[in-house]
Design a protein around this motif. Structure first.
Motif, PDB file in Angstrom:
ATOM      1  N   ARG A  55       0.853  -1.214  -0.074  1.00 57.45           N
ATOM      2  CA  ARG A  55      -0.016  -0.046  -0.171  1.00 57.45           C
ATOM      3  C   ARG A  55       0.925   1.301  -0.013  1.00 57.45           C
ATOM      4  O   ARG A  55       2.012   1.205   0.154  1.00 57.45           O
ATOM      5  N   TYR A  61       0.009  -5.354   0.898  1.00 61.08           N
ATOM      6  CA  TYR A  61      -1.304  -5.030   0.457  1.00 61.08           C
ATOM      7  C   TYR A  61      -2.371  -5.906   1.301  1.00 61.08           C
ATOM      8  O   TYR A  61      -3.564  -5.343   1.319  1.00 61.08           O
ATOM      9  N   TYR A  63      -2.950  -6.258   4.252  1.00 62.77           N
ATOM     10  CA  TYR A  63      -3.811  -5.774   5.274  1.00 62.77           C
ATOM     11  C   TYR A  63      -5.015  -5.224   4.825  1.00 62.77           C
ATOM     12  O   TYR A  63      -6.068  -5.212   5.449  1.00 62.77           O
ATOM     13  N   HIS A  64      -5.041  -4.675   3.611  1.00 63.80           N
ATOM     14  CA  HIS A  64      -6.537  -4.066   3.124  1.00 63.80           C
ATOM     15  C   HIS A  64      -7.587  -5.042   3.205  1.00 63.80           C
ATOM     16  O   HIS A  64      -8.670  -5.003   3.751  1.00 63.80           O
ATOM     17  N   ALA A  67      -8.678  -6.248   6.489  1.00 60.47           N
ATOM     18  CA  ALA A  67      -9.222  -5.265   7.236  1.00 60.47           C
ATOM     19  C   ALA A  67     -10.683  -5.310   6.535  1.00 60.47           C
ATOM     20  O   ALA A  67     -11.847  -5.022   7.394  1.00 60.47           O
ATOM     21  N   VAL A  68     -10.945  -4.912   5.409  1.00 58.74           N
ATOM     22  CA  VAL A  68     -12.423  -4.930   4.651  1.00 58.74           C
ATOM     23  C   VAL A  68     -13.095  -5.942   4.941  1.00 58.74           C
ATOM     24  O   VAL A  68     -14.240  -5.953   5.354  1.00 58.74           O
ATOM     25  N   ASP A  90     -10.086  -7.430  -4.408  1.00 61.46           N
ATOM     26  CA  ASP A  90      -9.034  -6.841  -5.459  1.00 61.46           C
ATOM     27  C   ASP A  90      -8.716  -7.595  -6.436  1.00 61.46           C
ATOM     28  O   ASP A  90      -7.582  -7.131  -7.076  1.00 61.46           O
ATOM     29  N   ASP A 155     -15.072  -1.627   1.983  1.00 60.78           N
ATOM     30  CA  ASP A 155     -13.728  -1.084   1.115  1.00 60.78           C
ATOM     31  C   ASP A 155     -13.566   0.254   1.236  1.00 60.78           C
ATOM     32  O   ASP A 155     -12.453   0.748   1.708  1.00 60.78           O
ATOM     33  N   HIS A 158     -12.604   1.576   4.914  1.00 60.57           N
ATOM     34  CA  HIS A 158     -11.160   1.191   5.269  1.00 60.57           C
ATOM     35  C   HIS A 158     -10.318   2.198   4.495  1.00 60.57           C
ATOM     36  O   HIS A 158      -9.311   2.745   4.832  1.00 60.57           O
ATOM     37  N   ASN A 159     -10.553   2.309   3.322  1.00 58.50           N
ATOM     38  CA  ASN A 159      -9.753   3.369   2.449  1.00 58.50           C
ATOM     39  C   ASN A 159      -9.803   4.761   3.148  1.00 58.50           C
ATOM     40  O   ASN A 159      -8.954   5.433   3.275  1.00 58.50           O
ATOM     41  N   THR A 162      -7.681   5.090   6.133  1.00 60.14           N
ATOM     42  CA  THR A 162      -6.160   4.809   5.940  1.00 60.14           C
ATOM     43  C   THR A 162      -5.629   5.761   4.819  1.00 60.14           C
ATOM     44  O   THR A 162      -4.785   5.387   3.833  1.00 60.14           O
TER      45      THR A 162
END
Ligand code: MN
Length: 735
Positions: A55, A61, A63-64, A67-68, A90, A155, A158-159, A162
């Protein structure tokens, strides 16, 4: 010297596993036999395919997606299929994995949801009509499988959480989209906690100063507030338990964004916002006692504290369209301040926090599901292929946030409409033909016009006439997206018929004038009469607004006309604008990625001054306009036309001045105006353009237009004005 980034791969591996285990714990309550294996398989696939990606923050990556998935499980309450989809959301877009791979490994359903997520991932990337079209696609998937939207919201959340490592212009764009579309959507789906967080996070990036200011203020009084809540809650808690109810009673802070909204709406400083928190009573009641227990608790609260009769909301008897059930009342607290109390059961609370997913879980027990009706409505709206995507988006968005009223048909059936709906909206809700031929209505047996605003509980009978047809001004009468789109498509159809007539007439006329009937000539004629399209030209001809003599006039001037096509997006770039600009370079504002000096104008809607957080917007005919990032129009511009937004930054300067307004409120006193003007023009040597003063029962209110250098200059001036005896508040206003 180069600094080398050292990554401890082994520690990272441990961290990934730790996060994965936390995800499993969060999903535990919904796991059935074999589910754990599915989730592991999805995790392994995601881990392997994202293994070389990182990221913006430098983190792995993976982690994303973890988390989602965690948000989907924990905060929305979704099950295994959704967790699997969130982990893989993704991979199809960003790695070599294909949809076929997913289908082979996880089955059709999972592949379909991921397909939906991949398709809408490009939303808002290019131009506005395409964005609207994409949003429509997104809603289509909602009608298909609502989980696509729910995972998309996870999604986005979380974006947003962060976003610190993103460049500023991307932060602005993403935050704008979020406040413009995602937060309303979360609201409509009943995800209140997520909606509030999305709003707060958007504000953090769009209006960082105000956000920090309110957060600081909230923090300062935290202990005092906690004590007040404790004292307020104690007696309620006691009696509730005495009467044999099982309940959790506590205070909950309101979001920064909602406090800011209140300050703006009522035009009051932070200190005067009284409801910084709400009291919640969450009852543990068996289904058959739910309603009775809520009213029992209500009675206990209002025995202790005097209620405001205008502020009782009963969403227990009639739930909101998004499924929300709760009893709200506002009572007078011990220190003479109003306190909002929300009463509901655990089941209702879960629906309030987790929205649609929780609703689903309880579906069997509720006979009337407002959300199903809403999704049905979305389907209906989408099925109208005529509707212009951008219009649709605007109408739809309006409907996302509105509260509902309940209206009865003559036979006693209940119809839900947004607050502010008119008799005409009701007619269209019954049937398109009823709406199209509506001439009036009887509300509670009294005759009213079509524009009559309905009240909760009204009984409505529609009066129609076969001679009636939809009119242009009806668009101002209705508020529902359904009525709007039906009226628009009917008007369009009408126009199409008229244009058809006009086309024939024009063809004949051109023939008589020996002008070739072709697109090029039609465009030239349209341009000559300043009409936006040839269809408008046909309509004008049919209505007799353009006659033979007018066309002859066109012929005589034809040589001078230069054909000019419509502006194309490729012209809408900084370089495109630059080439059109002549001379006048200005030193005050730097624009674009490479911070060039380009000509610009300041937007009249928000009157930016140096020091304000600003961005440039490339207009079609007016060059670059500079807006403040907290301009009322900013979110809409950035969300819909992100590709036309350019970076802009002020350059330090002291020579030029900018016009801005100050509102000064105080206690009327001899010499107050004198002292104010002394500070402004005496101490600060600021030029005033105008000053208007109003005094009312001892309260002084003045609006002063002044010229300042920048925000620093302005803030200093405000600080000194506040020191003038009698002045209680000084605020900036636009235009
Ligand atoms: Mn993502």
């Amino acid at each position: 010297m180069k600094t080398e980034l050292v990554i401890d791969l082994e520690a990272e591996k441990q961290e990934i596993l730790k996060r994965y285990r936390a995800l499993l714990r969060a999903s535990k309550s919904t796991l059935q036999k074999g589910d754990k294996k599915e989730i592991r398989k999805a995790f392994d696939m995601a881990l392997e395919s994202h293994k070389d990606m990182r990221r913006k923050s430098g983190e792995p990556y993976i982690y994303h997606p973890i988390a989602v998935a965690q948000i989907a499980a924990e905060e929305i309450g979704l099950g295994t299929t959704s967790i699997v989809c969130a982990l893989l959301h993704d991979v199809v877009e960003d790695t070599n994995i294909t949809l076929e791979d997913i289908e082979r490994e996880f089955g059709k359903k999972t592949a379909k949801i991921i397909d939906g997520l991949t398709k809408i991932s490009g939303v808002f990337d290019t131009n506005s009509s395409l964005q609207a079209e994409n949003f429509r696609k997104m809603l289509l998937t909602l009608a298909d499988d609502v989980r696509v939207i729910l995972i998309k919201l996870a999604d986005r959340l979380h974006n947003m959480r962060t976003m610190d490592f993103m460049p500023r212009h991307k932060q602005l764009k993403i935050a704008s989209e979020t406040i413009y579309l995602y937060a309303p959507l979360a609201h409509r789906l009943g995800l209140y906690a997520i909606k509030s967080e999305l709003e707060d996070l958007s504000m953090k990036y769009l209006e960082p100063d105000t956000y920090k200011f309110i957060a600081k203020k909230l923090n300062e009084k935290k202990a005092e507030r906690a004590l007040f809540i404790k004292k307020f809650v104690e007696p309620i808690d006691e009696i509730v338990h005495e009467q044999g109810l099982v309940a959790d009673v506590y205070g909950r802070p309101k979001s920064i964004h909602s406090i800011w909204n209140k300050m703006k709406k009522k035009n009051i400083p932070f200190e005067e916002v009284y409801d910084l928190f709400a009291i919640r009573i969450i009852l543990d009641s068996p289904p058959e006692n739910e309603k009775a227990d809520c009213w029992k608790a209500y009675s206990i609260v209002t025995d202790l504290y005097r209620p405001n009769p205008d502020r009782l909301r009963d969403w227990v008897s009639s739930p909101k369209g998004n499924g929300y059930e709760s009893l709200h009342t506002t009572v007078m607290g011990p220190r003479g301040q109003w306190v909002e109390v929300q009463i509901r059961t655990q089941r209702m609370n879960e629906i309030a926090e987790k929205g649609f997913a929780a609703h689903w879980k309880y579906k069997e027990s509720s006979n009337d599901n407002g959300l199903d009706q809403w999704i049905q409505k979305v389907r209906e709206m989408l099925s109208n292929p005529e509707a212009n995507a951008l219009d649709f988006l605007d109408d739809f968005k309006m409907n996302l946030f509105s509260d509902e009223i309940f209206i009865f048909t003559p036979k006693g059936a209940l119809i839900q409409l947004p607050l502010g709906a008119t008799a005409l909206d009701f007619a269209f809700e019954i049937h398109t033909d009823v709406g199209a031929t509506c001439i009036g209505a009887k509300v509670n047996h009294k005759l009213v016009p079509i524009s009559y605003k309905l009240q909760n509980g009204d009984q409505v009978e529609i009066i129609t006439s076969s001679k009636q047809t939809p009119k242009e001004d009806w668009l101002n009468v209705v508020v529902t997206a359904k009525a709007k789109s039906k009226i628009k498509s009917s008007l369009k159809e009408e126009k199409r018929k008229i244009a058809e007539e006009g086309k024939e007439i024009l063809e004949r006329k051109l023939k008589s004038l020996k002008i070739t009937y072709n697109t090029d000539n039609l465009n030239k004629i349209s341009y000559f009469f300043k009409l936006p399209s040839t269809q408008e030209l046909f309509v004008n001809v049919a209505l007799g607004k353009i006659e033979l003599k007018d066309i002859k006039e066109y012929l005589s001037s034809e040589k001078e006309i230069e054909h000019r096509g419509p502006e194309r997006p490729e012209n809408l770039s900084v370089d495109g604008i630059k080439s059109k600009m002549k001379g006048t370079e200005s030193d005050i504002l730097l624009i674009g990625e490479d911070m060039q000096r380009i000509d610009y104008t300041l937007a009249a809607c928000c009157n930016p001054i140096p020091g304000d957080d600003v961005f440039g917007f490339i207009t079609v005919s007016d060059g670059i306009k500079i807006h403040r990032t907290n301009c009322p129009n900013a979110a809409q511009l950035m969300a819909n036309y992100g590709y036309r937004v350019v970076k802009a930054k002020w350059n330090k300067q002291k020579e030029l001045t900018f016009l801005t307004g100050l509102k000064i409120v105080g206690i009327d006193d001899v010499g107050l105006i004198n002292n104010i003007t002394k500070v402004i023009s005496g101490d600060f040597k600021v030029n005033m353009r105008s000053i208007t003063v109003d005094t009312n029962e001892g309260i002084f209110e003045g609006s002063i237009m002044i010229f300042v250098n920048d925000t620093e200059h302005l803030e200093n001036l405000i600080k000194n004005l506040l020191k003038v005896r009698g002045v209680t508040s000084v605020t900036r206003f636009d235009a």
